[in-house]
Design an enzyme around this catalytic site. Structure first.
Site: not given
Length: 585
Positions: A508, A195
């Site tokens: 990518c 987080h």
């Protein structure tokens, strides 16, 4: 780190370069003395606990409100989980019962029960459970600090250009310290999907994880942290400081604004050939609007952050709202949505994913989605509903053979039939492509290219699997290199297969934003490079200096190389010749 120059190779978890002086912030061990409470004082302890919880909840809700203004809505919801933890009725009921039955002080009982809850979570190899332990501990520190009458524990003051060093920081810490102008975070625990990392990336503040770094740190040490590579330099030399200052200036947030000043978008080569530069995005953020205004495509939009922040799969409607907003923001550009890429180092809901001894080679990428067709169909249905603007494509992660693609395409067909039956509009011609991330896909690219609509080469995992070297493992850092001839041959195999079938092919991975490699990939015939937005400005400028015929000559020279050193030398020679406007030899 305490004295003299030292370098560390850590795990980059939020891009960008931070330079400054260290400030070590450790929460410290919370030691709550055990006190026997007289029967007449039991209710006082319970009331103190209730006041502390109420104060912590008020604090967390205030942080949640601030987060809602500064970071994307889905990311800000991380704080909702902490509010739920702080107000957990059953847990608080258990604390009160033990205060009464054992006649011990509230802080001691509360802390004991928190430790009993978090120890097994911390010992789990499941990243989701480990993150849950961090969230519980962050909340408990707030409650205990209010019980002790000290309020918020983290009230440090520091100077601008401070790089904060610690064992870990909570999402609330990152938000608060960034507000106080902290320029970077160096932590000893956590990962790219923690987080803390999600919040740091959303706030565009660099962060690196170096194991046990807090045990070697001291205050006021000059330091450089590179959130793009994971390199950390304590007590850097003057030359290193100057070099990173230049690099930071080129890669800083101001660079994003300079994208507006590019005279040719999309970029064209010196001889007028267009070349596509696209952005990798994983969180809604401040650069989206700028990129959309300039009509840059999104070559990779990672959807798993919704899963990571919630710890469970979002329902179809929540996903639809998000994908529709992305399609609306980039209304004039193409957006490639990658389906959930979970497993291995990505957190997952407890109980839905089995424990694995070797998760990198296990249940990850497209595999769990095919094993959970209802979850997968929810996502496909949401993506299709959001595709009415006809600017979305769907990409499948880590496909290793044609059978996996065929299964996914069959599920997509089933969802299309359901939508037609329900008279829900969608893009009937939406393209379905794959990421080439494992050697088996590259080696069978010719077969795959016949069936898919497009391919995108994920060089980070392709390099890892080809060389059997984890890029986040500092002990094998000298082995991991996308310049390895074996990796370059797999990339070229994939590009050639797509060219043969007239299918678009892009890159990518991290090397897509590498200026040295750009001429090589253009020469191979790659149609698009998709990269971190901070690298777009320099890459667009470089494209305009290149000649499309000259870069083809570079390919033959590089592909005959037998080592990383030889490849690097040839790419650097090409770059030097370009800058000095001399012929490449």
């Amino acid at each position: 780190m305490r004295t003299g120059r030292r370098t560390f190779k850590g795990q980059p978890i939020s891009p960008g370069i931070a330079m400054g002086r260290t400030r070590v912030i450790l929460p410290g061990d919370i030691k709550i003395a055990e006190v026997v409470v007289a029967p007449s004082r039991v209710n006082d302890e319970i009331e103190a606990l209730e006041r502390a919880v109420a104060a912590a909840l008020e604090e967390l809700r205030a942080i949640r409100t601030t987060a809602g203004k500064k970071v994307a809505g889905p990311v800000a919801k991380i704080f909702d989980a902490q509010v739920l933890i702080a107000g957990d009725y059953e847990f608080l009921k258990q604390v009160k019962e033990q205060i009464t039955s054992q006649r011990r002080n509230a802080g001691f009982v509360y802390n004991s029960l928190v430790e009993r809850t978090t120890v097994p979570l911390r010992m789990s190899r499941d990243p989701y459970m480990q993150q849950m332990a961090l969230d519980i501990e962050a909340v408990s520190r707030k409650v205990l600090s209010h019980l002790q009458g000290s309020g918020e524990l983290s009230q440090a003051n520091f100077q601008p250009d401070t790089v904060l060093v610690g064992k870990m920081f909570t999402p609330g810490d990152v938000l608060s310290y960034r507000h106080r102008k902290a320029v970077g975070f160096l932590v000893g625990e956590g990962g790219r999907n923690s987080h803390m990392a999600l919040i740091a990336r959303s706030l565009m503040v660099p962060a690196v994880v170096v194991e046990d770094i807090w045990t070697q740190a001291c205050d006021d040490c000059p330091i450089i942290i590179d959130g793009n590579t994971g390199v950390v330099i304590a007590h850097p030399t003057e030359a290193e400081w100057t070099e990173y200052q230049k690099l930071r200036k080129r890669q800083g947030p101001a660079t994003i604004l300079r994208i507006k000043k590019l005279s040719t978008i999309p970029p064209k080569t010196k001889d007028g050939k267009p070349f596509k530069i696209a952005a990798n995005l994983e969180l809604p953020g401040p650069m989206d609007e700028i990129l959309a205004e300039q009509r840059f495509p999104v070559g990779l939009y990672r959807t798993e952050f919704m899963y990571l922040e919630a710890g469970t799969f979002p329902d179809e409607e929540a996903q639809y709202q998000h994908y529709a907003a992305i399609a609306e923001t980039f209304a004039h550009s193409e957006v490639i949505l990658r389906t959930f890429d979970i497993g291995s180092d990505k957190m997952h809901p407890s109980g839905q994913m089995p424990h694995e001894d070797n998760p990198a080679l296990g249940f990850r990428g497209i595999r769990p989605m095919l094993a959970m067709p209802e979850v997968f169909k929810d996502q496909l249905r949401a993506m299709l509903r959001a595709s009415v603007r006809k600017n979305l494509k769907i990409m499948l992660p880590m496909v290793s053979d044609l059978a996996e693609f065929e299964k996914a395409r069959k599920l997509l067909g089933q969802v299309m039939l359901e939508l037609r039956r329900d008279r829900i509009p969608f893009d009937e011609n939406i393209q379905l492509g794959i990421m080439v991330e494992v050697p088996s896909a590259a080696l069978t690219a010719d077969c795959l290219a016949e069936k898919v609509d497009f391919m995108s080469i994920g060089t980070n995992d392709l390099t890892q699997y080809t060389l059997s070297a984890d890029r986040s493992n500092g002990r094998v850092a000298d082995i991991y290199s996308p310049y390895h001839p074996s990796v370059l041959h797999l990339i070229k195999l994939t590009v050639d297969a797509c060219k043969k079938r007239r299918k678009p092919v892009s890159i990518c991975g991290e090397v897509a934003g590498d200026q040295l490699a750009l001429p090589l990939f253009m020469g191979m015939g790659v149609d698009q490079l998709s990269m971190s937005p901070v690298k777009i400005f320099d890459m667009c400028r470089l494209v305009k200096q290149l000649d499309s015929e000259l870069v083809r000559l570079l390919v033959g020279s590089v592909m005959s190389s037998s080592s990383v050193a030889a490849v690097t030398r040839k790419l650097q020679s090409f770059r030097d010749a370009l800058e000095q406007k001399q012929p490449f030899r």
